[in-house]
Design an enzyme around this catalytic site. Structure first.
Site, PDB file in Angstrom:
ATOM      1  N   ASN A  32      -0.094 -52.334 -25.809  1.00 59.64           N
ATOM      2  CA  ASN A  32      -1.388 -52.017 -26.414  1.00 59.64           C
ATOM      3  C   ASN A  32      -1.522 -50.540 -26.779  1.00 59.64           C
ATOM      4  OD1 ASN A  32      -2.002 -54.674 -26.238  1.00 59.64           O
ATOM      5  ND2 ASN A  32      -3.462 -54.491 -24.539  1.00 59.64           N
ATOM      6  N   CYS A 125      -8.641 -66.386 -33.070  1.00 54.98           N
ATOM      7  CA  CYS A 125      -7.323 -66.564 -32.481  1.00 54.98           C
ATOM      8  C   CYS A 125      -7.490 -67.450 -31.277  1.00 54.98           C
ATOM      9  CB  CYS A 125      -6.677 -65.235 -32.132  1.00 54.98           C
ATOM     10  SG  CYS A 125      -7.306 -64.516 -30.638  1.00 54.98           S
ATOM     11  N   ARG A 130     -13.325 -63.260 -31.375  1.00 53.00           N
ATOM     12  CA  ARG A 130     -12.983 -61.840 -31.471  1.00 53.00           C
ATOM     13  C   ARG A 130     -13.504 -61.169 -32.742  1.00 53.00           C
ATOM     14  NH1 ARG A 130      -6.889 -61.341 -29.159  1.00 53.00           N
ATOM     15  NH2 ARG A 130      -7.585 -59.348 -28.429  1.00 53.00           N
ATOM     16  N   VAL A 132     -15.408 -58.244 -35.241  1.00 55.37           N
ATOM     17  CA  VAL A 132     -15.164 -56.796 -35.387  1.00 55.37           C
ATOM     18  C   VAL A 132     -16.457 -56.051 -35.715  1.00 55.37           C
ATOM     19  CG1 VAL A 132     -12.708 -56.968 -36.002  1.00 55.37           C
ATOM     20  CG2 VAL A 132     -14.446 -57.139 -37.797  1.00 55.37           C
ATOM     21  N   ASP A 316      -6.010 -59.563 -19.241  1.00 56.16           N
ATOM     22  CA  ASP A 316      -4.607 -59.794 -19.582  1.00 56.16           C
ATOM     23  C   ASP A 316      -3.762 -60.169 -18.357  1.00 56.16           C
ATOM     24  OD1 ASP A 316      -5.170 -59.288 -22.192  1.00 56.16           O
ATOM     25  OD2 ASP A 316      -4.228 -57.315 -22.278  1.00 56.16           O
ATOM     26  N   ARG A 408       5.783 -61.900 -28.524  1.00 57.92           N
ATOM     27  CA  ARG A 408       4.814 -60.925 -29.042  1.00 57.92           C
ATOM     28  C   ARG A 408       4.701 -59.715 -28.120  1.00 57.92           C
ATOM     29  NH1 ARG A 408      -0.820 -62.492 -29.121  1.00 57.92           N
ATOM     30  NH2 ARG A 408      -0.829 -60.267 -29.446  1.00 57.92           N
TER      31      ARG A 408
END
Ligand code: UD1
Length: 432
Positions: A32, A125, A130, A132, A316, A408
């Protein structure tokens, strides 16, 4: 070498259960941090040299995005040279943004540098919608007109430079804090962002911007102050270790009742994960300021976890800890408050014999004596890690599909686990 998951045939990961792990694992640079810092290189009209870059597909995608706006990128053994002297495009193609939400973070630097940015909405997703909106409201406060037309966020600076502003974030969003901090580095005057995300990756991004000459104070606290400067300059920067990868290996030690050491780590970034491991009965030893040892125990107690913005328990790490709690005694609860749909691994863990009941955003996990290997599907990045961990502890063999999620964000996870003694291999689907 950075991996590229495109064009690969669909694979399955075969994981042998009842693994005993032992030894040391090297922790890669933080995903990140890297993605935000790669976006921030657009602020600099020179070359940024970024070191300790993890070899993951998300980094490859961010390279493609930077190239799509005309930036030159070369990669060599975990380092990137990013030359953003000339940016030829203010528009990012949809097919790159829709693959990775972090690609939206280029909107702030592009707007600050060019006065215009056109970036498609990242869309939904697997783990939630999510939105913005906080990024957009903040950019408007910094003096941009923002139109959302046909799914593309188009931002235009009203003056030749963005204008410093006071911004309050309704929620301490990591991405919004990063977008606005980056945009404000080149604005005219002072920007104060209140109710910021305090994640270590925000601080790492601020440190990178400072290495380019930005004037930023308070990153890592709830208030960040940025004094805008007209230009930023070339720099050389090394990414912090990935706290989520480290915590994943900490759970790997606990769930397999093994002992693993890992470095480099920043123990302060792991406080929540360490506290929960110790609470349930694992032993965590700080061997040095950058090295940690986790010793698994024969039995674990139950606990209650609620995901929260940093320094709270990281969303996470929620899936990986849930895998561990399936084998802990009694009833544990795991409450997901950051994303609205991040419990899809529950069904997959139940396929492996876990006893988990969902009540809204709370998973009630009743410990079982053993998990059993099963065919499972990874539903998102951290879910994929949780299923690998569960597979290592289970009786028998687990076959996991959906490996593009794993690729990923985990740098060479199979090789690292094999180095610790695990048996796992990737095969084309259908050949097992
Ligand atoms: C980042 C991390 C991700 C981590 C998350 C929370 C990167 C590349 N990804 O994601 O791994 O899980 O932080 O620690 O750094 N929200 C809004 N409006 C906005 C922005 C966010 O409502 O404008 C909501 C989101 O839908 C979500 C919550 O805020 O429910 C947290 O999101 P945010 O902190 O922004 O996460 P990301 O930056 O996307």
């Amino acid at each position: 070498m950075l991996p590229n998951s495109q064009d690969r045939p669909e694979s399955v990961l075969r994981i042998q259960g009842k693994a005993t792990l032992n030894g040391h694992v090297s922790i890669s640079g933080a995903k990140n941090s890297t993605l935000a810092i790669m976006a921030a290189t657009l602020l600099c009209s020179g070359t940024s040299h970024i070191r300790n870059v993890p070899g993951i597909v998300d980094v490859q995608k961010m390279i493609e995005i930077l190239k799509a706006v005309g930036v030159k990128v070369t990669s060599d053994r975990g380092a990137l040279d990013i030359d953003a002297k000339h940016i030829s495009q203010s528009h990012v193609p949809y097919d790159l943004v829709n693959q990775m939400r972090a690609s939206f973070f280029v909107i702030g630097p592009l707007l600050a540098r060019l006065g215009v940015a056109r970036v498609p909405l990242p869309g939904g997703c697997a783990i939630g919608t999510r939105p913005v909106d906080l990024h957009v409201k903040g950019l408007q406060a910094l003096g941009a007109d923002v139109i959302i037309d046909q799914g593309i966020v188009q931002a235009y600076a009203r003056k030749s430079r963005l204008q410093g502003a006071k911004i309050y974030l309704d929620y301490p969003s990591v991405g919004a804090t990063e977008t606005l901090m980056m945009a404000a580095t080149l604005a005219e005057g002072e920007t104060v962002i209140e109710n910021c995300a305090q994640e270590p990756e925000v601080s790492d991004l601020a440190n990178f911007c400072r290495s380019m000459g930005a004037k930023i104070r308070g990153a890592g606290s709830k208030t960040i102050t940025i004094e805008g400067v007209p230009h930023l300059y070339s720099s050389d920067f090394s990414i912090i270790p990935d706290r989520i990868e480290a915590a994943t290996f900490m759970v790997a030690a606990a769930i397999t009742r093994s002992t693993i050491t890992m470095s480099p780590v920043i123990p302060d970034h792991l406080t929540a994960a360490i506290a929960k491991l110790e609470e349930i009965g694992a032993k965590v030893v700080l061997e040095s300021s950058s090295r940690i040892r986790v010793e698994g125990a024969p039995k674990y107690r139950h606990t209650h976890i609620e995901t929260l913005p940093y320094p709270g328990f990281p969303t996470d790490m929620q899936a990986q800890f849930m895998a561990l709690l399936t084998l802990s005694e009694g009833n544990s609860t795991v409450k997901e408050t950051v994303f609205e749909n991040r419990l899809q691994h529950v069904a997959e863990l139940c396929r492996m014999g876990a006893n988990i009941k969902l009540q809204g955003n709370i998973a009630v996990v009743t410990g079982v004596s053993a998990l059993c290997g099963a065919p499972v599907m990874a539903t998102d990045l951290r879910a994929s890690a949780a299923l690998v961990l569960a597979g290592l502890a289970a009786e028998g063999e687990t076959h996991m599909q959906g490996l593009h999620h794993l690729d990923r964000g985990y740098d060479q996870i199979e090789a690292k686990l094999r180095g610790l003694g695990a048996t796992l291999e990737r095969q084309p689907v259908g050949s097992e």
